[in-house]
Scaffold this active site. Structure first.
Site, mmCIF file in Angstrom:
data_model
loop_
_atom_site.group_PDB
_atom_site.id
_atom_site.type_symbol
_atom_site.label_atom_id
_atom_site.label_comp_id
_atom_site.label_asym_id
_atom_site.label_seq_id
_atom_site.Cartn_x
_atom_site.Cartn_y
_atom_site.Cartn_z
ATOM 1 N N ILE A 13 1.808 0.462 19.629
ATOM 2 C CA ILE A 13 0.728 -0.401 19.254
ATOM 3 C C ILE A 13 -0.514 0.044 19.971
ATOM 4 C CG2 ILE A 13 -0.302 -2.646 18.754
ATOM 5 C CD1 ILE A 13 2.378 -3.762 18.535
ATOM 6 N N THR A 126 3.618 -12.076 21.477
ATOM 7 C CA THR A 126 4.566 -11.829 20.155
ATOM 8 C C THR A 126 4.895 -13.138 19.607
ATOM 9 O OG1 THR A 126 6.885 -11.122 19.407
ATOM 10 C CG2 THR A 126 6.729 -11.549 21.766
ATOM 11 N N ASP A 127 5.053 -13.184 18.368
ATOM 12 C CA ASP A 127 5.383 -14.374 17.583
ATOM 13 C C ASP A 127 6.873 -14.951 18.166
ATOM 14 O OD1 ASP A 127 7.139 -12.107 16.793
ATOM 15 O OD2 ASP A 127 6.762 -12.622 14.666
ATOM 16 N N GLU A 128 7.810 -13.806 18.744
ATOM 17 C CA GLU A 128 9.108 -14.180 19.286
ATOM 18 C C GLU A 128 9.177 -15.171 20.306
ATOM 19 O OE1 GLU A 128 12.065 -11.228 19.361
ATOM 20 O OE2 GLU A 128 11.104 -10.124 17.811
ATOM 21 N N TYR A 150 14.578 -10.446 25.508
ATOM 22 C CA TYR A 150 13.245 -10.049 25.507
ATOM 23 C C TYR A 150 12.156 -11.084 25.212
ATOM 24 C CZ TYR A 150 9.227 -8.201 22.471
ATOM 25 O OH TYR A 150 7.857 -8.086 22.173
ATOM 26 N N ALA A 152 12.467 -14.176 25.701
ATOM 27 C CA ALA A 152 12.157 -15.073 26.953
ATOM 28 C C ALA A 152 11.378 -14.528 28.015
ATOM 29 C CB ALA A 152 13.592 -15.564 27.441
ATOM 30 N N LYS A 154 8.833 -12.224 27.527
ATOM 31 C CA LYS A 154 7.618 -12.301 27.028
ATOM 32 C C LYS A 154 6.935 -13.786 27.033
ATOM 33 C CE LYS A 154 5.504 -9.563 25.372
ATOM 34 N NZ LYS A 154 4.345 -8.365 25.637
HETATM 35 P P1 NAD Z 1 6.433 0.232 22.718
HETATM 36 O O1 NAD Z 1 8.092 -0.079 23.193
HETATM 37 O O2 NAD Z 1 6.535 1.215 21.548
HETATM 38 O O3 NAD Z 1 5.556 0.594 23.842
HETATM 39 C C1 NAD Z 1 5.319 0.219 25.174
HETATM 40 C C2 NAD Z 1 4.656 0.987 26.266
HETATM 41 O O4 NAD Z 1 4.497 0.352 27.328
HETATM 42 C C3 NAD Z 1 5.283 2.405 26.238
HETATM 43 O O5 NAD Z 1 4.317 3.324 26.201
HETATM 44 C C4 NAD Z 1 6.051 2.330 27.679
HETATM 45 O O6 NAD Z 1 6.065 3.528 28.466
HETATM 46 C C5 NAD Z 1 4.966 1.271 28.332
HETATM 47 N N1 NAD Z 1 5.587 0.647 29.639
HETATM 48 C C6 NAD Z 1 6.775 0.086 29.627
HETATM 49 N N2 NAD Z 1 7.170 -0.349 30.767
HETATM 50 C C7 NAD Z 1 5.838 -0.130 31.591
HETATM 51 C C8 NAD Z 1 5.730 -0.336 33.084
HETATM 52 N N3 NAD Z 1 6.527 -1.056 33.662
HETATM 53 N N4 NAD Z 1 4.586 -0.109 33.264
HETATM 54 C C9 NAD Z 1 3.482 0.701 32.336
HETATM 55 N N5 NAD Z 1 3.755 1.096 31.109
HETATM 56 C C10 NAD Z 1 4.879 0.678 30.653
HETATM 57 O O7 NAD Z 1 6.023 -1.275 22.546
HETATM 58 P P2 NAD Z 1 4.901 -1.874 21.166
HETATM 59 O O8 NAD Z 1 5.845 -1.948 20.055
HETATM 60 O O9 NAD Z 1 3.678 -0.840 21.079
HETATM 61 O O10 NAD Z 1 4.570 -3.089 21.549
HETATM 62 C C11 NAD Z 1 3.605 -3.235 22.533
HETATM 63 C C12 NAD Z 1 3.576 -4.693 22.978
HETATM 64 O O11 NAD Z 1 3.144 -5.378 21.697
HETATM 65 C C13 NAD Z 1 4.312 -5.445 23.498
HETATM 66 O O12 NAD Z 1 3.642 -6.143 24.750
HETATM 67 C C14 NAD Z 1 5.017 -6.180 22.687
HETATM 68 O O13 NAD Z 1 5.843 -6.969 23.417
HETATM 69 C C15 NAD Z 1 3.889 -6.514 21.852
HETATM 70 N N6 NAD Z 1 4.368 -6.674 20.228
HETATM 71 C C16 NAD Z 1 5.071 -5.859 19.558
HETATM 72 C C17 NAD Z 1 5.136 -6.064 18.250
HETATM 73 C C18 NAD Z 1 5.931 -5.091 17.550
HETATM 74 O O14 NAD Z 1 6.280 -5.568 16.122
HETATM 75 N N7 NAD Z 1 6.175 -3.792 17.798
HETATM 76 C C19 NAD Z 1 4.919 -7.329 17.808
HETATM 77 C C20 NAD Z 1 4.169 -8.327 18.469
HETATM 78 C C21 NAD Z 1 3.853 -7.985 19.679
HETATM 79 O O1 TDX Z 2 19.185 -1.388 12.597
HETATM 80 C C1 TDX Z 2 18.781 -2.731 12.458
HETATM 81 N N1 TDX Z 2 19.047 -3.406 11.611
HETATM 82 C C2 TDX Z 2 18.531 -4.531 11.042
HETATM 83 O O2 TDX Z 2 18.748 -5.467 10.139
HETATM 84 C C3 TDX Z 2 17.605 -3.136 13.149
HETATM 85 C C4 TDX Z 2 17.007 -2.285 14.423
HETATM 86 C C5 TDX Z 2 16.963 -4.352 13.059
HETATM 87 N N2 TDX Z 2 17.389 -5.056 11.882
HETATM 88 C C6 TDX Z 2 16.822 -6.522 11.747
HETATM 89 C C7 TDX Z 2 16.813 -7.232 13.054
HETATM 90 C C8 TDX Z 2 15.094 -7.890 12.711
HETATM 91 O O3 TDX Z 2 15.793 -9.294 11.772
HETATM 92 O O4 TDX Z 2 15.495 -6.190 11.436
HETATM 93 C C9 TDX Z 2 14.558 -7.024 11.734
HETATM 94 C C10 TDX Z 2 13.559 -6.283 12.487
HETATM 95 O O5 TDX Z 2 14.127 -5.597 13.537
HETATM 96 P P1 TDX Z 2 13.608 -4.945 14.894
HETATM 97 O O6 TDX Z 2 12.623 -3.964 14.250
HETATM 98 O O7 TDX Z 2 14.409 -4.977 15.989
HETATM 99 O O8 TDX Z 2 12.242 -6.147 15.256
HETATM 100 P P2 TDX Z 2 12.420 -7.506 15.734
HETATM 101 O O9 TDX Z 2 13.676 -7.673 16.602
HETATM 102 O O10 TDX Z 2 12.070 -8.594 14.836
HETATM 103 O O11 TDX Z 2 11.114 -7.382 16.889
HETATM 104 C C11 TDX Z 2 10.019 -6.596 16.643
HETATM 105 O O12 TDX Z 2 8.962 -7.730 16.208
HETATM 106 C C12 TDX Z 2 8.292 -8.355 17.306
HETATM 107 C C13 TDX Z 2 9.540 -6.001 17.878
HETATM 108 O O13 TDX Z 2 10.625 -4.965 18.233
HETATM 109 C C14 TDX Z 2 9.123 -6.844 19.057
HETATM 110 O O14 TDX Z 2 8.578 -5.816 20.190
HETATM 111 C C15 TDX Z 2 8.052 -7.954 18.546
HETATM 112 O O15 TDX Z 2 7.779 -8.710 19.550
#
Ligand code: NAD
Ligand code: TDX
Length: 335
Positions: A13, A126-128, A150, A152, A154
């Site tokens: 993101i 996050t929503d979590e 994770y 907890a 956040k």
């Molecule tokens: P991601 O895992 O793709 O990226 C995380 C980034 O943080 C990476 O570039 C990693 O190198 C960097 N990082 C990790 N530890 C670090 C540290 N100690 N110092 C500096 N950099 C560090 O994650 P994402 O999916 O892009 O999520 C970004 C943010 O959005 C997170 O805070 C996550 O909790 C939040 N979020 C993600 C989702 C989702 O669906 N992916 C949804 C809601 C919120």
């Molecule tokens: O192999 C899989 N099979 C499966 O059924 C994986 C990896 C996931 N799943 C399910 C678990 C979840 O219900 O799919 C759904 C989505 O899983 P993830 O992509 O791991 O996402 P989720 O656990 O919902 O969390 C994501 O959204 C909130 C992000 O990873 C988080 O960083 C964000 O905060």
């Protein structure tokens, strides 16, 4: 002109947010500060590497002296924190890095903003943090009930940041986004995992009965909402981000095999994730009342995402195997 330190800007993101900020009308300078864990990749920022308003610094948000030095060197006034360990399954198997980065790292950023008198800390959450909800939707003032290490971590990071707002008046805003998908997402997360597996005719592992519900947000909408809150959000406030696109995991998997012309038999039900949250859902009136709205439908975002993974095999092939994915397959995909 603002100078933004985008921590975690080489991840999914964060990188999309950087692209978004550098392609719209503004004079903002963007300094990405990223540790480059397995999830952070310079490739994600290749398209903006030579942009005159962009710089990259490799660093850890847990290292206060390095964060301070970077802020000082580049005259940063705003920190936008994406840095986190972000994968629920990894947190179940080994929570250590989650507690470090998602809790202690947030504390470090709060301290730096306080000590150096910066204009804003925007924290991406996050929503979590709310935990699961069977019916209805969580509002911003609902209590936290996170399930996984994770979630907890956040929630804990957010509570630290909020304590800095309440105690020291830290200029803090928070966003809590729902499950986000799109280009540059690491193929450990469900949607890119399923797409890349389907391309290779590898089974799509659906946890449990596959009926868990997630609200899906296209990544550019997540980025635009954060940019919007940076401008219009009120200090001390948290804002939910969602676009009302709830889907079960089964439906998403079915759409993926259909879109790629693969047989439905590729979808395989496997052992469930421990304490798997059955549904997340967020009310978004607080943000939409301020004037933000999503602009990408699920159909459009889904099509763009599938096409991006089809056209960018060179991006995901090198990270499609390795220790984690091998371990994960053993843990989760063998009944
Ligand atoms: P991601 O895992 O793709 O990226 C995380 C980034 O943080 C990476 O570039 C990693 O190198 C960097 N990082 C990790 N530890 C670090 C540290 N100690 N110092 C500096 N950099 C560090 O994650 P994402 O999916 O892009 O999520 C970004 C943010 O959005 C997170 O805070 C996550 O909790 C939040 N979020 C993600 C989702 C989702 O669906 N992916 C949804 C809601 C919120
Ligand atoms: O192999 C899989 N099979 C499966 O059924 C994986 C990896 C996931 N799943 C399910 C678990 C979840 O219900 O799919 C759904 C989505 O899983 P993830 O992509 O791991 O996402 P989720 O656990 O919902 O969390 C994501 O959204 C909130 C992000 O990873 C988080 O960083 C964000 O905060």
């Amino acid at each position: 002109m603002r100078t933004l330190l985008v921590t975690g800007g080489a991840g999914f993101i964060g990188a999309n947010f950087v692209h978004y900020m550098l392609t719209r009308e503004s004079n903002d300078r963007i300094i990405v500060y990223d540790k480059l864990t397995y999830a952070g990749r310079r490739e994600n920022l290749a398209a903006v590497a030579d942009h005159p308003r962009f710089l990259f610094v490799q660093g850890d948000i847990c290292e206060m002296a390095q964060v301070r030095a970077t802020v000082e060197q580049y005259n940063v006034d705003t920190i936008v924190n994406f840095a986190a360990e972000s994968h629920v399954d990894r947190s179940i198997l080994d929570p250590d890095a989650f507690v470090k980065t998602d809790v202690y790292g947030v504390y470090v950023l709060c301290e730096v903003v306080k000590q150096m008198g910066l204009a804003r800390l925007h924290h991406v959450s996050t929503d979590e943090v709310y935990g699961p909800i069977a019916e209805g939707k969580f509002r911003e003032d609902d209590r936290f009930m996170p399930t996984s290490p994770y979630a907890a971590s956040k929630a804990s990071g957010e509570l630290i940041a909020l304590s800095y707002y309440r105690t020291y008046g830290l200029p803090l805003t928070i966003t809590r986004g729902v499950n986000t998908y799109g280009p540059y997402q690491y193929p450990e997360k469900a949607i890119p995992l399923f797409i890349t597996n389907a391309i290779d005719d590898i089974p799509l592992p659906l946890y449990g009965n596959g009926l868990q519900v997630r609200d899906r947000l296209y990544v550019t909408d997540h980025a635009s909402a954060i940019a919007f809150v940076l401008e219009h959000g009120k200090p001390g406030e948290a804002y939910n981000i969602a676009a009302d696109m709830e889907k079960t995991n089964l439906e998403v998997a079915q759409r993926i095999v259909q879109a790629l012309g693969k047989p439905a038999a590729l979808i395989q039900f496997v052992k469930d994730r421990p304490a798997h949250d059955v549904r997340y859902a967020l009310a978004t009136e607080k943000l939409t009342a301020l004037g933000w709205q999503a602009s990408v439908s699920f159909e459009e975002g889904f099509e763009r995402t599938v096409r991006w993974y089809q056209e960018n095999e060179n991006w995901w092939r090198p990270i499609k195997s390795g220790d984690w994915l091998d371990y994960y397959r053993k843990q989760y995909t063998e009944r």
